[in-house]
Design an enzyme around this catalytic site. Structure first.
Site, PDB file in Angstrom:
ATOM      1  CG  HIS A  72      -2.153  -0.819   1.028  1.00 17.25           C
ATOM      2  ND1 HIS A  72      -3.305  -0.632   1.741  1.00 17.25           N
ATOM      3  CD2 HIS A  72      -2.398  -1.831   0.169  1.00 17.25           C
ATOM      4  CE1 HIS A  72      -4.218  -1.502   1.335  1.00 17.25           C
ATOM      5  NE2 HIS A  72      -3.691  -2.250   0.397  1.00 17.25           N
ATOM      6  CE1 TYR A 201      -5.180   4.180   8.634  1.00 20.58           C
ATOM      7  CE2 TYR A 201      -5.665   4.229  10.987  1.00 20.58           C
ATOM      8  CZ  TYR A 201      -4.967   3.702   9.923  1.00 20.58           C
ATOM      9  OH  TYR A 201      -4.052   2.702  10.136  1.00 20.58           O
ATOM     10  N   PRO A 293      -4.101   0.836  18.827  1.00 21.89           N
ATOM     11  CG  PRO A 293      -5.951  -0.500  18.332  1.00 21.89           C
ATOM     12  CD  PRO A 293      -5.280   0.219  19.449  1.00 21.89           C
ATOM     13  CE  LYS A 297       4.527   3.670  13.552  1.00 27.92           C
ATOM     14  NZ  LYS A 297       4.030   3.111  12.282  1.00 27.92           N
ATOM     15  CE1 TYR A 385      -1.221   4.110   9.365  1.00 26.29           C
ATOM     16  CE2 TYR A 385      -0.055   2.939   7.630  1.00 26.29           C
ATOM     17  CZ  TYR A 385      -1.133   3.057   8.481  1.00 26.29           C
ATOM     18  OH  TYR A 385      -2.122   2.105   8.460  1.00 26.29           O
TER      19      TYR A 385
HETATM   20  P1  RFL Z   1       1.805 -11.284  21.619  1.00 28.42           P
HETATM   21  O1  RFL Z   1       1.392 -11.372  20.181  1.00 28.42           O
HETATM   22  O2  RFL Z   1       0.763 -10.923  22.600  1.00 28.42           O
HETATM   23  O3  RFL Z   1       2.453 -12.682  21.995  1.00 28.42           O
HETATM   24  C1  RFL Z   1       2.766 -13.031  23.322  1.00 28.42           C
HETATM   25  C2  RFL Z   1       2.734 -14.535  23.419  1.00 28.42           C
HETATM   26  O4  RFL Z   1       3.163 -14.922  24.715  1.00 28.42           O
HETATM   27  C3  RFL Z   1       2.324 -15.966  25.180  1.00 28.42           C
HETATM   28  N1  RFL Z   1       2.422 -15.994  26.642  1.00 28.42           N
HETATM   29  C4  RFL Z   1       3.100 -16.932  27.347  1.00 28.42           C
HETATM   30  N2  RFL Z   1       3.805 -18.004  26.936  1.00 28.42           N
HETATM   31  C5  RFL Z   1       4.397 -18.765  27.890  1.00 28.42           C
HETATM   32  N3  RFL Z   1       4.284 -18.514  29.236  1.00 28.42           N
HETATM   33  C6  RFL Z   1       3.578 -17.443  29.668  1.00 28.42           C
HETATM   34  N4  RFL Z   1       3.494 -17.196  30.969  1.00 28.42           N
HETATM   35  C7  RFL Z   1       2.959 -16.589  28.704  1.00 28.42           C
HETATM   36  N5  RFL Z   1       2.199 -15.466  28.787  1.00 28.42           N
HETATM   37  C8  RFL Z   1       1.886 -15.120  27.547  1.00 28.42           C
HETATM   38  C9  RFL Z   1       0.967 -15.599  24.616  1.00 28.42           C
HETATM   39  O5  RFL Z   1       0.087 -16.714  24.557  1.00 28.42           O
HETATM   40  C10 RFL Z   1       1.339 -15.072  23.253  1.00 28.42           C
HETATM   41  O6  RFL Z   1       1.328 -16.095  22.270  1.00 28.42           O
HETATM   42  O7  RFL Z   1       3.004 -10.257  21.810  1.00 28.42           O
HETATM   43  P2  RFL Z   1       4.212  -9.843  20.826  1.00 28.42           P
HETATM   44  O8  RFL Z   1       4.868 -11.046  20.225  1.00 28.42           O
HETATM   45  O9  RFL Z   1       4.976  -8.868  21.569  1.00 28.42           O
HETATM   46  O10 RFL Z   1       3.470  -9.122  19.591  1.00 28.42           O
HETATM   47  C11 RFL Z   1       2.814  -7.908  19.736  1.00 28.42           C
HETATM   48  C12 RFL Z   1       1.637  -7.818  18.772  1.00 28.42           C
HETATM   49  O11 RFL Z   1       0.843  -8.965  18.895  1.00 28.42           O
HETATM   50  C13 RFL Z   1       0.799  -6.566  19.030  1.00 28.42           C
HETATM   51  O12 RFL Z   1       1.620  -5.462  19.330  1.00 28.42           O
HETATM   52  C14 RFL Z   1      -0.057  -6.188  17.789  1.00 28.42           C
HETATM   53  O13 RFL Z   1      -1.028  -7.153  17.537  1.00 28.42           O
HETATM   54  C15 RFL Z   1      -0.731  -4.835  18.003  1.00 28.42           C
HETATM   55  N6  RFL Z   1      -1.624  -4.470  16.901  1.00 28.42           N
HETATM   56  C16 RFL Z   1      -1.128  -3.975  15.720  1.00 28.42           C
HETATM   57  N7  RFL Z   1       0.204  -3.855  15.547  1.00 28.42           N
HETATM   58  C17 RFL Z   1       0.696  -3.432  14.340  1.00 28.42           C
HETATM   59  O14 RFL Z   1       1.903  -3.311  14.199  1.00 28.42           O
HETATM   60  N8  RFL Z   1      -0.117  -3.116  13.273  1.00 28.42           N
HETATM   61  C18 RFL Z   1      -1.452  -3.208  13.379  1.00 28.42           C
HETATM   62  O15 RFL Z   1      -2.144  -2.963  12.382  1.00 28.42           O
HETATM   63  C19 RFL Z   1      -2.004  -3.621  14.632  1.00 28.42           C
HETATM   64  N9  RFL Z   1      -3.338  -3.742  14.786  1.00 28.42           N
HETATM   65  C20 RFL Z   1      -2.995  -4.646  17.031  1.00 28.42           C
HETATM   66  C21 RFL Z   1      -3.837  -4.248  15.949  1.00 28.42           C
HETATM   67  C22 RFL Z   1      -3.559  -5.195  18.162  1.00 28.42           C
HETATM   68  C23 RFL Z   1      -4.907  -5.342  18.245  1.00 28.42           C
HETATM   69  N10 RFL Z   1      -5.389  -5.926  19.434  1.00 28.42           N
HETATM   70  C24 RFL Z   1      -6.260  -7.028  19.433  1.00 28.42           C
HETATM   71  C25 RFL Z   1      -4.740  -5.597  20.670  1.00 28.42           C
HETATM   72  C26 RFL Z   1      -5.198  -4.387  16.012  1.00 28.42           C
HETATM   73  C27 RFL Z   1      -5.752  -4.899  17.170  1.00 28.42           C
HETATM   74  C28 RFL Z   1      -7.244  -4.976  17.201  1.00 28.42           C
HETATM   75  C1  PHB Z   2      -5.866  -3.982  10.836  1.00 29.47           C
HETATM   76  O1  PHB Z   2      -5.931  -4.251   9.600  1.00 29.47           O
HETATM   77  O2  PHB Z   2      -6.204  -4.814  11.687  1.00 29.47           O
HETATM   78  C2  PHB Z   2      -5.413  -2.638  11.252  1.00 29.47           C
HETATM   79  C3  PHB Z   2      -4.931  -1.753  10.313  1.00 29.47           C
HETATM   80  C4  PHB Z   2      -4.515  -0.485  10.716  1.00 29.47           C
HETATM   81  C5  PHB Z   2      -4.582  -0.134  12.054  1.00 29.47           C
HETATM   82  C6  PHB Z   2      -5.037  -1.043  13.006  1.00 29.47           C
HETATM   83  C7  PHB Z   2      -5.461  -2.308  12.598  1.00 29.47           C
HETATM   84  O3  PHB Z   2      -4.205   1.100  12.431  1.00 29.47           O
END
Ligand code: RFL
Ligand code: PHB
Length: 391
Positions: A72, A201, A293, A297, A385
């Site tokens: 994109h 957005y 989110p 990032k 971004y």
């Molecule tokens: P995770 O993915 O939470 O993984 C942590 C893992 O640790 C396990 N765990 C354990 N394992 C062993 N022993 C224990 N005691 C444990 N406790 C926990 C868990 O089961 C899990 O598998 O963390 P990590 O690897 O640091 O990754 C971070 C990302 O997942 C997170 O920052 C992103 O998803 C945030 N986020 C977004 N980030 C982006 O860069 N771009 C995006 O577009 C974006 N959109 C989002 C998002 C997060 C969202 N939510 C649901 C919070 C959109 C949403 C809706």
């Molecule tokens: C997503 O596709 O889940 C998404 C994209 C952009 C954002 C957050 C989530 O800022």
């Protein structure tokens, strides 16, 4: 059980770290409390920064991403029934982002790890990190009903926002910074082609909305809702009607509807744990910091942290110098705070805070107008971004 690097958590941070270490000839063991299907299906991020894409490719984990991911070159800002496009390559000297879901990044890294890498244990819950200040830290964990100990040279806590690793940093050495927001996101997946070819957005008096996608036939959409909202309280009809209102433009743009296959609510939080290192324990990804989110990032920050750790450890091996390991927390936090700032600004510019006054509304619109009319302001957004540099 003994290894060089004990990794707690198989989210994007832990999985990528295991891969980077494997490529550098350093052995590791990954402990993950959940099962493989859960880790591969947890719906989360969708946007990879240019730097993240480059890292995945260089790690040999970019093959399917390059085939199936969608490059994109911009996003659309929508407000006051108008649309304004931000052109990333034009503003940043050629940078762009990739739409490729976190679920797919995790599937690719798990497949590689199981084929080529060291042990990755699912259903292995870390209970505590011990001896972080010694030369041989340990992770106590439970696997298949039995308690065991993983002896390590280093432990990296990649265990997300509710993990145990950071509790091993003594409270008197810790500072935390936090902000919660009085709203949340209701996210849906829908079997319908995205109604626009780039992310939209939208700032609206009724609240924020985001149009994203998972593939040419699957849309991902979000609505700002009050914190504590139950996803099931919203019928499919209500969700589509609200999305239509918030995305409405003066030029007759239409949102296509389709069957909703998943609904969930995400709270919004900013959080930083300092320092990100204590002795031989290092924190990476959501274990150390959370961003709302809106700036896309979180995953990208997690990638930055583990790249920094892997480089620092390889440097130690090659030169005997501790310098980069000692700088780990400082190096990561510089980037973390830039991402916190960017995510905060995106969030507060686009969401309607309960109790906002007409003055607040006008300020938000003025900020968006500024971005739409000033190349300098648009460049600032585009640089944020597409991502802050890793070095
Ligand atoms: P995770 O993915 O939470 O993984 C942590 C893992 O640790 C396990 N765990 C354990 N394992 C062993 N022993 C224990 N005691 C444990 N406790 C926990 C868990 O089961 C899990 O598998 O963390 P990590 O690897 O640091 O990754 C971070 C990302 O997942 C997170 O920052 C992103 O998803 C945030 N986020 C977004 N980030 C982006 O860069 N771009 C995006 O577009 C974006 N959109 C989002 C998002 C997060 C969202 N939510 C649901 C919070 C959109 C949403 C809706
Ligand atoms: C997503 O596709 O889940 C998404 C994209 C952009 C954002 C957050 C989530 O800022």
């Amino acid at each position: 059980m003994r290894t060089t690097v004990g990794i707690i958590g198989a989210g994007p941070a832990g999985l990528l770290l295991a891969r980077l270490l494997h490529n550098a000839g350093i052995d590791s063991v990954v402990l993950e409390s959940r099962d493989r299907a859960y880790v591969e299906q947890r719906q989360r991020a969708g946007i990879l920064e240019q730097g993240t894409v480059d890292v995945l490719r260089a790690a040999g984990a970019g093959e399917r991403m390059d085939r199936e991911g969608l490059r994109h070159d911009g996003i659309e800002l929508r407000y006051d029934r108008r649309r304004h496009r931000i052109d990333f390559p034009a503003l940043t000297g050629g940078r762009s982002v990739m739409v490729y879901a976190q679920t797919e990044v995790c599937k690719d890294l798990i497949a590689l790890q199981l084929k080529e890498g060291g042990p990755l244990l699912f259903g292995a819950q870390a209970l505590a990190v011990e001896g972080a200040e010694s030369d041989s830290p340990r992770v106590r964990f439970r696997h298949e009903g039995r308690e065991s100990v993983l002896e390590c040279d280093y432990v990296v806590g990649c265990d997300g926002s509710w993990g145990v690793a950071r509790t091993a940093v003594p409270a008197e050495l810790t500072r935390t910074f936090e902000r919660t927001y009085p709203f949340a996101w209701l996210g849906i997946l829908a079997d319908v082609a995205p109604s626009h070819d780039e992310l939209v957005y939208a700032r609206h008096d009724r609240g924020f909305a985001l149009l994203s996608m998972r593939s040419p036939s699957v849309s991902r959409l979000y609505l700002q809702v009050p914190e504590g909202t139950d996803a099931e309280a919203w019928s499919d009809e209500e969700i589509w009607r609200e999305l239509e209102r918030r995305f409405e433009t003066a030029d007759g743009w239409r949102l296509e509807r389709g069957p909703i296959t998943q609904k969930s609510v995400t709270p919004m939080r900013s959080y930083v744990h300092e320092p990100m290192r204590h002795g031989r324990l290092f924190l990476a990804g959501d274990a150390a910091h959370i961003v709302p989110p809106t700036g896309a990032k979180g995953l990208n920050l997690a990638v930055g942290d583990v790249v920094t750790f892997a480089r620092a450890l390889a440097h130690r091996r090659e030169t005997g110098s501790q310098e980069l390991l000692d700088a780990y927390s400082r190096t990561c936090l510089r980037r973390v705070w830039q991402a916190e700032r960017f995510s905060y600004e995106m969030t507060t510019t686009l969401h309607r805070t309960p109790g906002a006054t007409p003055f607040d509304d006008r300020l938000q619109l003025a900020r968006l107008e500024r971005i739409a009319s000033s190349r300098a302001a648009a460049t600032d957004l585009a640089e944020g971004y597409t991502g802050f540099p890793l070095d």
